[in-house]
Every structure is written in C-alpha cells, then in structure tokens.
Scaffold this active site. Sequence first.
Site, PDB file in Angstrom:
ATOM      1  N   ARG A 155       0.833  -1.216   0.000  1.00 25.48           N
ATOM      2  CA  ARG A 155       0.000   0.000   0.000  1.00 25.48           C
ATOM      3  C   ARG A 155       0.863   1.260   0.000  1.00 25.48           C
ATOM      4  O   ARG A 155       0.573   2.223  -0.708  1.00 25.48           O
ATOM      5  CB  ARG A 155      -0.952  -0.037   1.202  1.00 25.48           C
ATOM      6  N   GLY A 157      -1.199 -11.377  -5.972  1.00 20.55           N
ATOM      7  CA  GLY A 157      -2.611 -11.017  -6.131  1.00 20.55           C
ATOM      8  C   GLY A 157      -2.872  -9.613  -5.614  1.00 20.55           C
ATOM      9  O   GLY A 157      -3.679  -8.863  -6.173  1.00 20.55           O
ATOM     10  N   ARG A 208      -5.917 -17.080 -10.444  1.00 23.19           N
ATOM     11  CA  ARG A 208      -6.674 -16.528  -9.302  1.00 23.19           C
ATOM     12  C   ARG A 208      -7.833 -15.644  -9.751  1.00 23.19           C
ATOM     13  O   ARG A 208      -7.753 -14.960 -10.763  1.00 23.19           O
ATOM     14  CB  ARG A 208      -5.703 -15.789  -8.371  1.00 23.19           C
ATOM     15  N   GLN A 256      -8.118  -6.916  -0.306  1.00 25.70           N
ATOM     16  CA  GLN A 256      -7.579  -6.479  -1.603  1.00 25.70           C
ATOM     17  C   GLN A 256      -8.679  -5.843  -2.446  1.00 25.70           C
ATOM     18  O   GLN A 256      -8.460  -4.821  -3.102  1.00 25.70           O
ATOM     19  CB  GLN A 256      -6.980  -7.673  -2.341  1.00 25.70           C
ATOM     20  N   ASP A 267      -4.127 -15.806   6.358  1.00 28.21           N
ATOM     21  CA  ASP A 267      -2.749 -16.110   5.955  1.00 28.21           C
ATOM     22  C   ASP A 267      -2.017 -16.982   6.981  1.00 28.21           C
ATOM     23  O   ASP A 267      -0.976 -17.572   6.667  1.00 28.21           O
ATOM     24  CB  ASP A 267      -1.960 -14.817   5.725  1.00 28.21           C
ATOM     25  N   LYS A 322      -5.961 -19.047  -2.962  1.00 26.66           N
ATOM     26  CA  LYS A 322      -4.752 -18.258  -2.665  1.00 26.66           C
ATOM     27  C   LYS A 322      -3.663 -18.644  -3.683  1.00 26.66           C
ATOM     28  O   LYS A 322      -3.969 -19.176  -4.738  1.00 26.66           O
ATOM     29  CB  LYS A 322      -4.309 -18.518  -1.226  1.00 26.66           C
ATOM     30  N   ARG A 334       3.746 -19.740   1.741  1.00 31.67           N
ATOM     31  CA  ARG A 334       3.246 -20.021   3.100  1.00 31.67           C
ATOM     32  C   ARG A 334       3.195 -21.521   3.391  1.00 31.67           C
ATOM     33  O   ARG A 334       3.316 -21.936   4.541  1.00 31.67           O
ATOM     34  CB  ARG A 334       1.894 -19.343   3.328  1.00 31.67           C
TER      35      ARG A 334
HETATM   36  C1  S3P Z   1      -4.140  -9.069   1.692  1.00 29.94           C
HETATM   37  C2  S3P Z   1      -5.401  -9.572   1.871  1.00 29.94           C
HETATM   38  C3  S3P Z   1      -5.680 -11.012   1.907  1.00 29.94           C
HETATM   39  C4  S3P Z   1      -4.427 -11.814   2.218  1.00 29.94           C
HETATM   40  C5  S3P Z   1      -3.264 -11.388   1.371  1.00 29.94           C
HETATM   41  C6  S3P Z   1      -2.949  -9.924   1.593  1.00 29.94           C
HETATM   42  C7  S3P Z   1      -3.965  -7.609   1.653  1.00 29.94           C
HETATM   43  O1  S3P Z   1      -6.172 -11.419   0.642  1.00 29.94           O
HETATM   44  O2  S3P Z   1      -4.680 -13.193   2.046  1.00 29.94           O
HETATM   45  O3  S3P Z   1      -2.112 -12.154   1.684  1.00 29.94           O
HETATM   46  O4  S3P Z   1      -2.833  -7.120   1.762  1.00 29.94           O
HETATM   47  O5  S3P Z   1      -4.972  -6.910   1.502  1.00 29.94           O
HETATM   48  P1  S3P Z   1      -7.727 -11.249   0.216  1.00 29.94           P
HETATM   49  O6  S3P Z   1      -8.000  -9.823   0.038  1.00 29.94           O
HETATM   50  O7  S3P Z   1      -7.843 -12.029  -1.060  1.00 29.94           O
HETATM   51  O8  S3P Z   1      -8.502 -11.883   1.328  1.00 29.94           O
END
Ligand code: S3P
Length: 433
Positions: free
Chosen positions: A31, A98, A126, A171, A319, A346, A392
Amino acid sequence: MPTAAQERLIRPARNIYGSLRLPGDKSISHRYAMLGGFAQGVSRFTNFSTGADCASTLACMQALGAKVTQTGTDSFEITGVGGRVTPAAHPLDCGNSGSTMRMISGLLAPQVGSFTLIGDASLSRRPMERIRKPLEEMGARLTLTEGHGPLTIDGASLHSIDYTTPVPSAQVKACILHAGLQASGTTTVRERVRTRDHSELALRAFGATLTRSLDSVSITGPQSLHAIDATVPGDISSAAFFLCAAALFPGSSLVIDSLGLNPTRATLLDVLTALGAHVAVLNIEEKHAELVGTVQITAPAEGLGSTEVSGAVAAQLIDELPVLAAIAPFTSGGVRIRGAKELRVKESDRIALVAMNLRAMGAEVTEFEDGLDVPGGQTLHGTTIDSGGDHRIAMAFSVAALRADGETLIQGAESAAISFPEFFDLLDLVAER
Ligand code: S3P
C-alpha cells in the site's frame, strides 16, 4: 525474484529461543508503494518488505512513471506521479502477487489509457471477477481471461458506488477505495466481515479523508495524496511461523520487536493464547495509525490444547491458517478450521496442500470444502513436502518439521522469498538443535 527451484532440509529442533526483528509487513509495504508512487512528492520508506511480491509492486509503479530509488537493503525513496500515471509501454508484471494485481487495478481504472496486467502461472489462476464487477459498475472496462489475469483495464472517468463485497477481501476493498479516491462522489465499501484495514489507515496517512463505520468505509473523490516518510512495521504474518514454532516447545522463549500489531491482523495472538501459549505484548506505539510493539511468547509446560476457528476469525486469520493447521497434530485436542473457503484460491489451494502434506507426514486429517479438521496427539515423521511453489506452505511445513521424527525435505523452498527471503536463516538462528 523467485529463482530456480530449491530444496531445504529441515532437521528437528530441541527448542526455539532468541529474539528477532522482522522485515516490513507485506500488506503495508504494497500500500505504501502504491500510494507513494501515486502521490505528489517524495516518500521515503524504511524496513520495507524484502519479499518479491512487494518488488513487483515497486516495479509496476516505476513502469507507471513513479521514480523508485533503493536507498538501502530495505529502504526506498519514491517520487510519486502526482495523481496521473503514464500508460506503460509493456504489460505490468505482477509476478505472484494477487495484492499487486487487484489493488493497482483500482488505481488504474480511473486513469486515461489502457493497461494490461500479467502474472505468473499461479496468479493467472486466481479470481479477478471480484474486482471487475465493482470497477465496471463505476464505469471502467476490464477484460479478463476466463475470469483470471492477464487482464486489460480501459480507464475512464468513474462515478461512485455503494458496494457490498461478496467475499471478505481486503484487496478488493483497497481496489475500490483506490478507484473511489479518483471518482466523483462518495464511494462506500461495505463488508460483512471486517478485513484488514491497512488501506484505510494508509490513505489517511497520505492525506486522504475517509469516514468509517463498524462495517463500511466511504471515500469522496476526487482527492489528492501527499508523500510521507514511514517505517514499515514488522510482518506479523511472517512472525506467525516463529510464534507457532515457539509454541511447540515447552521451555521456548521468543521475543519479536517492532512487530505490526494492527488489531485486524493480530488474531493469531488470541488463538495461540486460547491454545495455552503465554503471549505478552509490550511497548505498543502508533506509527501512521498502525500499532507496533514487542511480542514475547513462551510455550505452556503441558503442551498446547485445542481450538476452533470459523466465521470472522477465519477471515482475519486467513494467511496464518496453513501454519496453524501444520502444528495442529502437536496439540492435545486438535484444530478445527471452517469458513475458510478462500484458502482454496490463494497462491495455491492451501486446504488441499496442507491436507496432502500433513498426510505425507503421517497425520490423520479431514478435509472440508471450507476447512480442515486436524486431530491432536499425533506424531509426524520427516518426509518430502511439496510446497506447490506456495511460500506459506513451504514455511508452514518447515515449522511442522521442527517437531517431526527425522528430517524433512521442503521442495519449492525458494518460494519463501515471495514474502520472506530471510525465513530459513532466521529459523536456523532461533532453532536450538
Ligand atoms: C491481503 C489480503 C488477503 C491476504 C493477502 C494480503 C492484503 O487477501 O490473504 O495475503 O494485503 O490486503 P484477500 O484480500 O484475497 O482476502
């Protein structure tokens, strides 16, 4: 960047002992890199994530016109584009991340131009429909490849929406907020389960105004962002491997300082406490509204008990679930995880891979569509673990291997570098053999 396939041999340990400071949180680093790259002015970040995923975000922001200078092993200076990106000459490579693909899409959808985002084989499987729907409702056009990446965004001037996320996803929330920042009107994201709130805190740190309620966040666009200087808190999802390892050895003592303790991320501490571990949190400070502190953990002399994880807790612990499941055989009463269907989409199908690898180590486990039931009181034996190229999974089974009988070979160990390149070195540092 992930290199050639590597194997790692993990020997059992006698104890976990020592103190650590961990590289910067992956979620926050993504971010800060995106918002710093988008803002007006020069941002400076220290203790930035050393993982390949955040390097993908930095490279994408650079391709979009931000100037990224590495000023130390984990520090960067980023000159932002001041709210207007340059259409990239080539597709933006999100690697395995992702977070990069979904969150950058929100920044790009309101921009002028067409942007193509690509990723590796795992990322290309994904689901991206979850960002296409809200961004198209706002007025952009996204072309996916059978619901996945590669994807192309045709930017447009966007209008606000009021959107309830169908699956808990920070996300997706971040993606919509990034678009809402630049759209006209007030965009609201509603969540049934409150997911990590780093975007809300980071946007405010970069000067944006947001309003929050218990289950929603609203942003009125357009707004501009200004650069910040920040130190990224240590990554609690990386700490999870060491906290779980320490919880396995009566007599252990581990201290991790400068650790991110954002309440939407720190659920593992409650779960470990429920399992009987002694967890103390000290020296809490606030940095750009993110809580940072020291965590000390010791294992209970009588061993770990049992716990159940479901609903909102499963979403907030998403996670950390692989490592929690991987240590479950060593509890007395087992660990039952439900409501975690998202684990299947994931970096790998984490439910299937955890079940497969636990069975390979000789454990009994029941697999559900949305979780796992791992009975306690089991012994694991060393074997070959297939990490499926998922960071992980590689790290979770390296932790289980510490208490297994015999040695364990982790295949695809290089994947740890996606989030935590220092993992194996730090494990050697605190594992007493
Ligand atoms: C994340 C949100 C999660 C998490 C990923 C990081 C983030 O994913 O599993 O490792 O930084 O916003 P999702 O938004 O798909 O739940």
